[in-house]
Scaffold this motif. Structure first.
Motif, short mmCIF file in Angstrom:
data_model
loop_
_atom_site.label_atom_id
_atom_site.label_comp_id
_atom_site.label_asym_id
_atom_site.label_seq_id
_atom_site.Cartn_x
_atom_site.Cartn_y
_atom_site.Cartn_z
N GLU A 36 0.81 -1.21 0.00
CA GLU A 36 0.00 0.00 0.00
C GLU A 36 0.85 1.26 0.00
N ASN A 37 0.29 2.25 -0.69
CA ASN A 37 0.92 3.56 -0.86
C ASN A 37 2.23 3.46 -1.63
N LEU A 38 2.41 2.38 -2.37
CA LEU A 38 3.57 2.28 -3.24
C LEU A 38 3.07 1.74 -4.58
N TYR A 92 -3.93 2.75 -0.33
CA TYR A 92 -4.04 2.22 1.03
C TYR A 92 -5.21 1.26 1.13
N MET A 128 8.74 18.12 1.94
CA MET A 128 7.39 18.35 2.44
C MET A 128 6.47 18.67 1.26
N ARG A 129 6.33 17.70 0.36
CA ARG A 129 5.52 17.99 -0.81
C ARG A 129 4.42 16.95 -0.95
N ARG A 130 3.20 17.48 -1.00
CA ARG A 130 2.04 16.60 -1.07
C ARG A 130 1.57 16.47 -2.51
N GLN A 189 -4.08 12.65 -0.27
CA GLN A 189 -3.45 12.14 0.94
C GLN A 189 -4.25 10.93 1.40
N GLY A 190 -3.55 9.91 1.85
CA GLY A 190 -4.26 8.68 2.24
C GLY A 190 -5.33 8.95 3.28
N PHE A 191 -4.95 9.66 4.33
CA PHE A 191 -5.87 9.85 5.46
C PHE A 191 -5.99 11.35 5.73
N PRO A 214 -1.05 13.38 7.29
CA PRO A 214 -0.01 12.50 6.78
C PRO A 214 0.20 11.34 7.76
N LYS A 215 0.47 10.19 7.22
CA LYS A 215 0.43 8.97 8.03
C LYS A 215 1.31 9.04 9.28
N ALA A 216 2.49 9.65 9.16
CA ALA A 216 3.41 9.67 10.29
C ALA A 216 2.95 10.58 11.43
N ILE A 246 0.70 20.90 7.49
CA ILE A 246 0.15 19.56 7.26
C ILE A 246 -1.37 19.52 7.22
#
Ligand SMILES: Cc1cc2nc3c(=O)[nH]c(=O)nc-3n(C[C@H](O)[C@H](O)[C@H](O)COP(=O)(O)OP(=O)(O)OC[C@H]3O[C@@H](n4cnc5c(N)ncnc54)[C@H](O)[C@@H]3O)c2cc1C
Lengths: 143, 511
Positions: free
Chosen positions: B132-134, B138, B296-298, B307-309, B312-314, B339
């Protein structure tokens, strides 16, 4: 997984020297190592384990951490951890053969390395969270 | 009935004093119930809090949940349902965001794999979470799977016994220590009950639903709630109407709800033969990847920020979470600005559908804002749009406007929170919400050894970004539990307890 650098290193060391170690102790006698004495086999597999830990800590994890910075989500997809095994295994093999100067057979090395990698990978994606409930909220840090 | 000196009601004396005594309550004739831990809300946030308390060994009798809901996912189910993400649809959190299981193991994907009846069904979710996310989007669970899991867990921990139904009105400090939480009930002759506790946990969800001024103005002036609707109120009639007769609909917003509404509209075109034309209005039309610097690029494009969620996931437990905690106030606020923002997940199915709709000429995006809306000819709406890069407004006549923006009103629109700001020493954070410490305590409300905690959307803008998410609420619950353990109020969940409790979870036996 969304590791921090400290979390990466701690998780690697912890899992290598728990699950990875137990697995190594179990599998070493079963490796197709010809007529080499068991002590010799253990010496080889345990040195391989230590090398994965050392090279991972000083070389690989900082590199992965750097690459992770290019990802907006600052995550590290599971498949990457599986694939890391390829260059890491190759480097450990080369170091064992050319630097430590040990007689390592390719087949026993590959079997030991690949299975240990899978065991650690599996523990990282679920079971580790059972005893360490806070681990996933701390970027993989245990202490 | 106005509040005031009726027997059993809040007396003027109580209303005006920030700290209450037992005697004052007795004088007012308000019955008192003891419960060491009170959680106000009874939604997802309260549920995961009770779950954690039970896992840490906290007795069931010591917990009370003051709530208007019959079950914890009631409000969530309602909001996702009207927002076009019904139980059979995929929600927006990852496989390990399991509100029924604090360990996140076995995750929803693993459970789906083992519940599958074919080899393909087994491999698909596993392959998806692995890549996921690659290579894939997700993996996210179905809403229904989440509800089912929670229902099982609620039974297991005895959640239902903790419920006290009613509307919470306020929390005030108690002179002799602890807090009083007032619950307004409708049953019998009793109108108010005071819950006396050492700890209060506020998880009231969104302080209020916010409608943008243009929508409010239109409704006030024309008294019409039929053609100009908000996504978070029931608006099924819009889809019905558009299936029956061709029409144009303007959808506003760039978040997941806008995505879900577009998905519904195009599904109706494909499956039910609707002839709907869709105009999609976005205030910030995102044309490409964006962010302050290369680290820091979305991702973005076609108007959307991807964005998945919702963070950002982290931010849940990785680098971004750690950084957020360490930064000084000003830098943290800057980090929040970087963010945050409206985003939608990149889902291959949705992308394909939008591409097709664009090619068919039934979907157009506009960058700009609504200036105002008036009734148009033949029961239509005349929308006046101020487009980006242009002065003046442009009139577009449409049959419906669905507003998928904004949900969260000011915290003072919630009575309990407003009261807290006024009487109990709570303060606002940089984003104007309720300030909480890294342990989710409302610092100003501290009272001796007693603590007031808050979790969820009301606390956004403090130290932890994803407070309004399933996993974020679990993090808050775990952190609060640890704080209670430090105060000696419960046991800290160490490795051994964690393993034994997990094993109980697996066997579905009481904690
Ligand atoms: C459309 C939508 C989709 C979402 N999807 C996801 C997702 O996929 N994944 C994810 O992680 N997060 C998601 N979220 C965010 C978040 O997880 C949910 O909003 C979640 O329900 C928040 O839980 P909560 O306990 O804070 O609020 P809620 O679940 O809303 O619970 C609050 C409860 O408090 C009650 N209440 C309020 N005031 C009082 C009072 N005075 N007295 C008594 N009771 C009161 C309310 O009735 C409500 O039942 C979504 C949010 C929305 C709106």
């Amino acid at each position: 997984m969304t590791p921090t650098l400290a979390g990466r290193i701690q998780s690697r060391l912890f899992l290598l020297f728990t699950a990875g170690l137990v697995w190594t102790l179990l599998i070493t006698p079963l490796l197709p190592a010809g007529f080499a004495p068991l002590t010799q086999s253990y010496r080889t597999t345990l040195i391989a384990l230590v090398l994965v830990a050392v090279l991972g800590t000083v070389l690989w994890e900082p590199l992965y951490h750097l690459l992770q910075q290019f990802r907006w989500e600052k995550d590290w997809p599971a498949i990457l951890i599986l694939l890391q095994g390829v260059p890491e295994g190759w480097l450990v093999y080369v170091v064992m053969r050319d630097v430590v100067d040990l007689p390592v057979g390719v087949l026993p090395f590959v079997i030991h390395f690949a299975t240990t990698w899978l065991v650690v990978f599996a523990c990282l994606h679920g079971p580790l969270r059972v005893p360490f409930i806070r681990w996933r909220f701390r970027g993989g840090r245990l202490i | 009935m106005p509040e005031g000196d009726a027997a059993g009601d809040l007396s003027a004396e109580l209303l005006s004093s920030p700290v209450w005594t037992d005697a004052q309550l007795a004088r007012a004739g308000i019955p008192v119930v003891d419960a060491p831990f009170v959680s106000i809300g009874g939604g997802m946030g309260s549920f995961v809090m009770v779950d954690l308390l039970r896992i840490s060994g906290f007795p069931l009798e010591n917990i009370k949940v003051l709530t208007t809901s019959d079950y914890p996912w009631e409000n969530y189910e309602y909001l996702t349902g009207v927002g076009q993400l019904p139980p059979g649809y995929r929600i927006r959190s990852d496989s390990a965001s399991t509100p029924d299981n604090i360990w996140g193991f076995p995750s929803y994907a693993v459970r789906a794999a083992f519940g599958a009846r074919s080899v393909r069904g087994f491999i698909a979710p596993i392959w998806n979470v692995l890549t996921e996310n690659l290579l894939t989007d997700y993996w996210t669970p179905l809403a229904g799977q989440v509800f089912q899991g929670m229902s099982r867990e609620a039974d297991r921990i005895g959640y239902w016994q903790t419920l006290a139904k009613g509307q919470a009105r306020m929390v005030r400090r108690r002179a002799e220590g602890g807090y009083f939480s007032i619950l307004t009930v409708e049953e019998g002759s009793t109108r108010r009950i005071a819950y006396r506790s050492s700890f209060v946990h506020l998880a009231v969800g969104y302080p209020s639903v916010r409608f943008l001024p243009d929508l409010q103005a239109y409704r006030r002036r024309y008294n019409d709630g039929y053609r100009f609707v908000n996504a978070y109120e029931p608006h099924e009639h819009v889809y019905d109407d558009l299936v029956k007769q061709p029409g144009t609909v303007l959808v506003r917003g760039g978040g997941i709800t806008a995505s879900a509404i577009l998905h519904r509209l195009f599904n109706d075109r494909e499956r039910l033969g609707a002839q709907t034309q869709v105009l999609h209005l976005m205030r910030t039309h995102v044309d490409s990847s964006h962010g302050p610097h290369v680290f820091m690029r979305r991702r973005g494009g076609d108007g959307w920020a991807y964005q998945g969620f919702n963070w950002p996931k982290a931010s849940w437990g990785g680098q971004l979470k750690v950084r957020m905690e360490k930064l000084g106030d000003e830098e943290r606020l800057r980090m929040w600005q970087t963010i945050k923002g409206t985003t939608t997940p990149y889902r291959k199915g949705w992308q394909k559908q939008l591409r097709k709709a664009r090619a068919d000429g039934c979907y157009r995006t506009l960058a700009g804002q609504i200036d105002h809306v008036d009734p148009g000819p033949d029961g239509t709406l005349a929308t006046f749009i101020r487009e980006r890069d242009s002065t003046g407004t442009r009139r577009i006549d449409v049959n419906f406007v669905i507003d998928a923006t904004g949900l969260v009103g000011d915290i003072t629109e919630h009575r309990v929170l407003a009261d807290l700001l006024e009487y109990t020493g709570a303060e606002r954070n940089g984003l104007g919400r309720l300030q909480v410490s890294p342990t989710f305590e409302v610092p100003g409300a501290r009272h001796g050894d007693s603590r007031l905690y808050a979790a969820g959307a009301t606390t956004e803008g403090s130290y932890y970004a994803p407070v309004d998410s399933l996993l974020g609420l679990q993090y808050a619950a775990l952190t609060i539990c640890d704080d209670l353990a430090r105060l000696g109020f419960c046991r800290r969940i160490g490795p051994i307890r964690s393993i034994s409790q997990w094993w109980k979870w697996m066997r579905n036996v009481t904690p």
